[in-house]
Design a protein around this motif. Structure first.
Motif, PDB file in Angstrom:
ATOM      1  N   GLY A  70       0.832  -1.203   0.000  1.00 42.61           N
ATOM      2  CA  GLY A  70       0.000   0.000   0.000  1.00 42.61           C
ATOM      3  C   GLY A  70       0.861   1.246   0.000  1.00 42.61           C
ATOM      4  O   GLY A  70       1.397   1.605   1.041  1.00 42.61           O
ATOM      5  N   PRO A  71       1.022   1.903  -1.144  1.00 40.03           N
ATOM      6  CA  PRO A  71       1.896   3.074  -1.197  1.00 40.03           C
ATOM      7  C   PRO A  71       1.444   4.225  -0.292  1.00 40.03           C
ATOM      8  O   PRO A  71       2.274   4.958   0.225  1.00 40.03           O
ATOM      9  N   SER A  72       0.155   4.378  -0.060  1.00 36.74           N
ATOM     10  CA  SER A  72      -0.311   5.485   0.775  1.00 36.74           C
ATOM     11  C   SER A  72       0.011   5.261   2.256  1.00 36.74           C
ATOM     12  O   SER A  72       0.134   6.220   3.012  1.00 36.74           O
ATOM     13  N   VAL A  73       0.160   4.013   2.659  1.00 42.45           N
ATOM     14  CA  VAL A  73       0.503   3.714   4.053  1.00 42.45           C
ATOM     15  C   VAL A  73       1.930   3.193   4.179  1.00 42.45           C
ATOM     16  O   VAL A  73       2.405   2.927   5.282  1.00 42.45           O
ATOM     17  N   GLU A  74       2.596   3.007   3.065  1.00 42.97           N
ATOM     18  CA  GLU A  74       3.993   2.588   2.980  1.00 42.97           C
ATOM     19  C   GLU A  74       4.284   1.274   3.702  1.00 42.97           C
ATOM     20  O   GLU A  74       5.283   1.130   4.390  1.00 42.97           O
ATOM     21  N   ARG A  75       3.383   0.304   3.541  1.00 40.10           N
ATOM     22  CA  ARG A  75       3.594  -1.045   4.066  1.00 40.10           C
ATOM     23  C   ARG A  75       2.662  -2.007   3.352  1.00 40.10           C
ATOM     24  O   ARG A  75       1.750  -1.589   2.664  1.00 40.10           O
TER      25      ARG A  75
END
Length: 108
Positions: A59-64
């Motif tokens: 998930g790029p928006s949450v970086e994990r």
């Protein structure tokens, strides 16, 4: 569905489900490590199988890495520790609130 609305096909099944409660729920989870959950991987809690991953990715928006899966009802609370079995290896995860992305809406 509102049983008070009258008769409909499946009313008996809906009432029975409400009476006994659901056995599993769809939850969001995030990985604690750099491991990507994929459809069909097993979800475990305390070493016992409790569910299955329905989808997962980075998930790029949450970086994990994040995922969703059906999990037995006793293990669906936010913060519950889970383990994802990825190609025979066990990787820690935890149940999180959905949606995953941070809210960027401005309050008036």
């Amino acid at each position: 569905m509102k049983p008070a609305k009258g008769e409909f096909i499946g009313r008996g099944a809906v009432e029975a489900l409400r009476a006994r409660g659901v056995g599993r729920k769809l939850v969001g989870f995030e990985m604690a490590e750099r491991a990507v959950p994929r459809h069909g991987y097993r979800l475990l809690a305390g070493g016992a199988p409790v569910g299955v991953v329905t989808s997962g990715s980075f998930g790029p928006s949450v970086e994990r890495s994040i995922g969703m899966g059906y999990v037995a009802s006793p293990h669906t609370a936010v913060g519950t520790a889970l383990t994802v079995e990825i190609r025979g290896a066990l990787h820690p995860a935890r149940v999180v609130k959905t949606p995953f992305h941070p809210s960027h809406t401005k309050k008036a």
